[in-house]
Design a protein around this motif. Structure first.
Motif, PDB file in Angstrom:
ATOM      1  N   CYS A  63       0.836  -1.199   0.000  1.00  0.00           N
ATOM      2  CA  CYS A  63       0.000   0.000   0.000  1.00  0.00           C
ATOM      3  C   CYS A  63       0.870   1.249   0.000  1.00  0.00           C
ATOM      4  O   CYS A  63       2.023   1.230   0.409  1.00  0.00           O
ATOM      5  CB  CYS A  63      -0.947   0.005   1.199  1.00  0.00           C
ATOM      6  N   ASP A  64       0.284   2.307  -0.509  1.00  0.00           N
ATOM      7  CA  ASP A  64       0.933   3.608  -0.545  1.00  0.00           C
ATOM      8  C   ASP A  64      -0.131   4.629  -0.182  1.00  0.00           C
ATOM      9  O   ASP A  64      -1.184   4.680  -0.805  1.00  0.00           O
ATOM     10  CB  ASP A  64       1.488   3.870  -1.949  1.00  0.00           C
ATOM     11  N   ILE A  65       0.103   5.395   0.855  1.00  0.00           N
ATOM     12  CA  ILE A  65      -0.867   6.401   1.268  1.00  0.00           C
ATOM     13  C   ILE A  65      -0.603   7.649   0.440  1.00  0.00           C
ATOM     14  O   ILE A  65       0.373   8.366   0.659  1.00  0.00           O
ATOM     15  CB  ILE A  65      -0.758   6.683   2.777  1.00  0.00           C
ATOM     16  N   LYS A  66      -1.463   7.885  -0.532  1.00  0.00           N
ATOM     17  CA  LYS A  66      -1.289   8.990  -1.462  1.00  0.00           C
ATOM     18  C   LYS A  66      -1.291  10.327  -0.723  1.00  0.00           C
ATOM     19  O   LYS A  66      -2.189  10.622   0.051  1.00  0.00           O
ATOM     20  CB  LYS A  66      -2.403   8.973  -2.506  1.00  0.00           C
ATOM     21  N   GLY A  67      -0.267  11.113  -0.959  1.00  0.00           N
ATOM     22  CA  GLY A  67      -0.201  12.450  -0.379  1.00  0.00           C
ATOM     23  C   GLY A  67      -0.006  12.467   1.132  1.00  0.00           C
ATOM     24  O   GLY A  67      -0.296  13.471   1.769  1.00  0.00           O
ATOM     25  N   PHE A  68       0.500  11.379   1.698  1.00  0.00           N
ATOM     26  CA  PHE A  68       0.625  11.307   3.162  1.00  0.00           C
ATOM     27  C   PHE A  68       1.396  12.494   3.721  1.00  0.00           C
ATOM     28  O   PHE A  68       0.935  13.184   4.628  1.00  0.00           O
ATOM     29  CB  PHE A  68       1.292   9.994   3.581  1.00  0.00           C
ATOM     30  N   PHE A  69       2.580  12.742   3.197  1.00  0.00           N
ATOM     31  CA  PHE A  69       3.421  13.793   3.764  1.00  0.00           C
ATOM     32  C   PHE A  69       2.872  15.192   3.503  1.00  0.00           C
ATOM     33  O   PHE A  69       3.187  16.134   4.219  1.00  0.00           O
ATOM     34  CB  PHE A  69       4.865  13.667   3.264  1.00  0.00           C
ATOM     35  N   ASP A  70       2.033  15.331   2.482  1.00  0.00           N
ATOM     36  CA  ASP A  70       1.393  16.623   2.226  1.00  0.00           C
ATOM     37  C   ASP A  70       0.267  16.904   3.213  1.00  0.00           C
ATOM     38  O   ASP A  70      -0.228  18.027   3.282  1.00  0.00           O
ATOM     39  CB  ASP A  70       0.817  16.664   0.804  1.00  0.00           C
TER      40      ASP A  70
END
Length: 159
Positions: A124-131
């Motif tokens: 999984c990849d949390i889209k825009g996590f760091f934003d």
């Protein structure tokens, strides 16, 4: 100076267009000036230069490129964070950790799939996590483990 040595020479410059080679021309003076600004709390991180990187699937990923001096400072700050948090991470965690690479993770996954019973695999990849990280929550989290108010002050400035 340690952080300067660790920087790669071919990295794209930030908004000020200063490269490692340019900074090195007056390295001692530049480092002395940076240290003076850090100690007097007059150092302020500069805005990052935004570029779009092709992901290979027709989409683009935004990338922020800090100025060279901010890279030096961020490296030193990251070393401290690593000293505080690295011992707490699980051994099975590989993302963005020192002395660990995607190839290390792939080797473990391969060995696990080949020699152990596996029912499922999740990627999984949390889209825009760091934003979307809540800065107020992040600072509360850091205050639990870091007592130095000056260090925390600079983290807040970088955010």
């Amino acid at each position: 100076i340690r952080q300067h040595r660790l920087q790669k020479k071919d990295k794209a410059p930030g908004i000020d267009m200063v490269t490692k080679e340019v900074y090195q021309e007056n390295l001692n003076e530049n480092i002395d000036d940076l240290m003076h600004r850090l100690k007097s709390f007059s150092y302020k991180p500069q805005p990052v230069r935004r570029v779009e990187i092709d992901k290979g699937n027709g989409k683009k990923r935004p990338l922020g490129i800090p100025v060279y001096e901010d890279r030096l400072f961020q490296g030193a700050m990251a070393d401290i964070l690593s000293d505080v948090y690295e011992p707490r991470f699980l051994d099975c965690s590989y993302g963005f950790r020192p002395k660990r690479s995607p190839h290390d993770a792939i080797k473990v996954i391969n060995d696990t799939i080949m020699y152990k019973k596996v029912n499922y695999i999740l990627n999984c990849d949390i889209k825009g996590f760091f934003d979307n990280v809540n800065h107020e929550w992040l600072m509360k989290f850091l205050r639990n483990d870091i007592a130095d108010p000056n260090y925390l002050r600079y983290i807040a400035r970088m955010l």
